[in-house]
Design an enzyme around this catalytic site. Structure first.
Site: not given
Length: 309
Positions: A165, A169
């Protein structure tokens, strides 16, 4: 200054619940026609139903707005292009893209499968790329576009157990920096929202009293500003609980090493000066850094500098 979106058309991905839902409703309340996209999957990306997207679209229509639901999977380029085509067929054009769709598959890096790593990158990074790429020619042709990416503190600062993640991001920053430059002459402004909200992804991580403060609708005003006519470009806007801040990447003034100091030992010996924040500044673009280093090296050696800064 009043922000309104009358005559504007927006696509919001992951808009069936949480932040995406709040963004879609916020845009609609201020006059935008909205394509409510949501695959309807669980937080880990498994499953799928268009019910959530339809519910949000129906709510917007019940309030007197215009909206259509869409169940495209943002990782599927064919489905994404069809979503864009359907939006243009329904509303005539698209002005705004809010890339919000995402999933979580958290584990420590040692325990994470590469399949789970790729899946999270596919949804967050490639899903954003797919939607943006499908709309980019349309926005260039019209000479207008507002695009928002969604990053996270996990990507900006790190968070244990979220290597997939966080990597996805963090990639939003590089994509924003390039597209903001490429889109500038076409009035396409590209920004990144870094939200901290009470959503399905955070409900098990925070106490109830914190979740009450971090409602999605405390973040959406920041998103609306980033996609408005008066939007900035190339900005990372942190948002949560009605609080807003800008995240910037700075580079220290640095040092120029030569002779025997131009060695691993010399770099370590100079580390305090290298990391000294006094004189730090933003770097305009990648080549500006190259010019900076060439200038510093020339100055240290007493060489002429025939290039423009």
């Amino acid at each position: 200054m009043t922000v309104d979106f009358k005559g504007r058309v927006a696509i919001v991905t992951g808009a069936g619940v949480g932040l995406g839902r709040s963004h879609a409703l916020g845009l609609a309340r201020r006059g935008a026609h909205v394509v409510v996209n949501d695959l309807g999957a669980d937080t880990d990306g498994i499953g799928g139903s268009s019910d959530a997207a339809r519910t949000v679209a129906e709510h917007i229509r019940a309030q007197g707005g215009r909206a259509i639901a869409n169940g495209a999977n943002v990782t599927d380029t064919g489905q994404v292009q069809q979503m864009v085509n359907d939006a243009i067929a329904e509303f005539g054009h698209v002005d705004i893209l809010v890339n919000n769709a995402g999933i979580l598959r958290d584990k420590t890096f040692a325990k994470m499968s590469l399949a789970d790593f790729r899946t999270v990158l596919d949804v967050h990074l490639m899903g954003t790329v797919n939607c943006t790429h499908a709309l980019w020619p349309h926005m260039i042709e019209r000479g207008y576009g507002r695009i928002a990416f969604t990053t996270s503190a996990s990507g900006l600062y790190g968070n244990f157990g979220q290597s997939n993640y966080g990597a996805a991001k963090a990639a939003m920053l590089g994509l924003m920096n390039v597209l903001a430059q490429e889109g500038a002459r076409h009035d396409i402004r590209v920004n990144t929202l870094a939200p901290t909200a009470a959503t399905r992804m955070t409900e098990n991580l925070l106490p109830p009293e914190a979740l009450d403060l971090l409602a999605p609708d405390t973040i959406t005003p920041g998103l609306l500003a980033l996609v408005s006519d008066a939007a900035p470009t190339q900005m990372i806007l942190g948002a949560g609980a009605g609080c807003f801040a800008e995240t910037k990447v700075y580079e220290t003034a640095g040092v120029a090493l030569q002779g025997s100091d131009l060695s691993p030992e010399g770099v370590l010996a100079a580390m305090d000066r290298i990391r000294d924040p006094s004189g730090q500044a933003q770097v305009e673009n990648a080549f500006a850094q190259t010019r900076k280093y060439a200038r510093m090296a020339a100055e240290a050696r007493g060489l002429p500098q025939p290039w423009q800064d």
